[in-house]
Design a protein around this motif. Structure first.
Motif, short mmCIF file in Angstrom:
data_model
loop_
_atom_site.label_atom_id
_atom_site.label_comp_id
_atom_site.label_asym_id
_atom_site.label_seq_id
_atom_site.Cartn_x
_atom_site.Cartn_y
_atom_site.Cartn_z
N LYS A 203 0.83 -1.21 0.00
CA LYS A 203 0.00 0.00 0.00
C LYS A 203 0.87 1.26 0.00
O LYS A 203 0.51 2.25 -0.64
CB LYS A 203 -0.94 -0.01 1.21
N GLY B 108 -1.92 -2.74 -10.90
CA GLY B 108 -3.30 -2.28 -10.99
C GLY B 108 -4.08 -2.46 -9.71
O GLY B 108 -5.09 -1.79 -9.49
N SER B 109 -3.64 -3.35 -8.85
CA SER B 109 -4.37 -3.61 -7.61
C SER B 109 -3.38 -3.87 -6.48
O SER B 109 -2.19 -4.09 -6.71
CB SER B 109 -5.27 -4.84 -7.78
N SER C 139 -1.73 -7.39 -6.80
CA SER C 139 -0.58 -7.50 -7.71
C SER C 139 0.63 -6.77 -7.14
O SER C 139 1.77 -7.20 -7.33
CB SER C 139 -0.93 -7.00 -9.10
#
Length: 141
Positions: A110, A119-120, A123
């Motif tokens: 994060k 993208g997330s 990943s």
């Protein structure tokens, strides 16, 4: 009219500790940038992140002015700090030097999200897990 960009300099500097000594001085000096002006601006911007290595991209313009963008600390440094160890393994596939949890990896992912092309968060976590394995860290649940 926009200023003409004459070059970019990429450095990794300890937060709040930029000084005219190498590597900062020579890298900026050969482009004609005011070294002390950069050091003061960088140190003021990164004062709250003491103890971390901060990558910075300095854009130098034709009139010798500059702008800089700071990035998030490298994933390897965040992982070593989370595992509470000084350095990674010299042979990561055979010698393991520490452990990190999935929760720690998620927190690091994060933090790194703005600088990763993931993208997330899932990943980004896989990318950070790969870095952990390269450092010789075991991943535990």
């Amino acid at each position: 009219m926009a200023k003409k960009v004459t070059g970019q300099i990429k450095l990794q500097i300890p937060a709040g500790q930029a000084n005219p000594a190498p590597p900062v001085g020579p890298a900026l000096g050969q482009r004609g940038v005011n070294i002390m002006e950069f050091c003061k601006a960088f140190n003021a911007k990164t004062q709250d992140q003491k103890g971390m290595i901060i990558p910075v991209i300095i854009t130098v313009y034709s009139d010798r002015s500059f702008t800089f963008v700071t990035k998030t600390p490298p994933a390897a440094i965040l992982l070593l700090k989370a595992a509470k160890i000084e350095k990674g393994s010299g042979t990561p596939n055979t010698t393991k030097v520490g452990k990190v949890t999935k929760k720690q990896i998620e927190e690091i992912a994060k933090i790194k999200m703005p600088d990763l092309n993931a993208g997330s968060v899932a990943s980004a976590m896989r990318s950070v897990e790969g870095t952990a394995k390269s450092c010789g860290l075991n991943i535990v649940d």
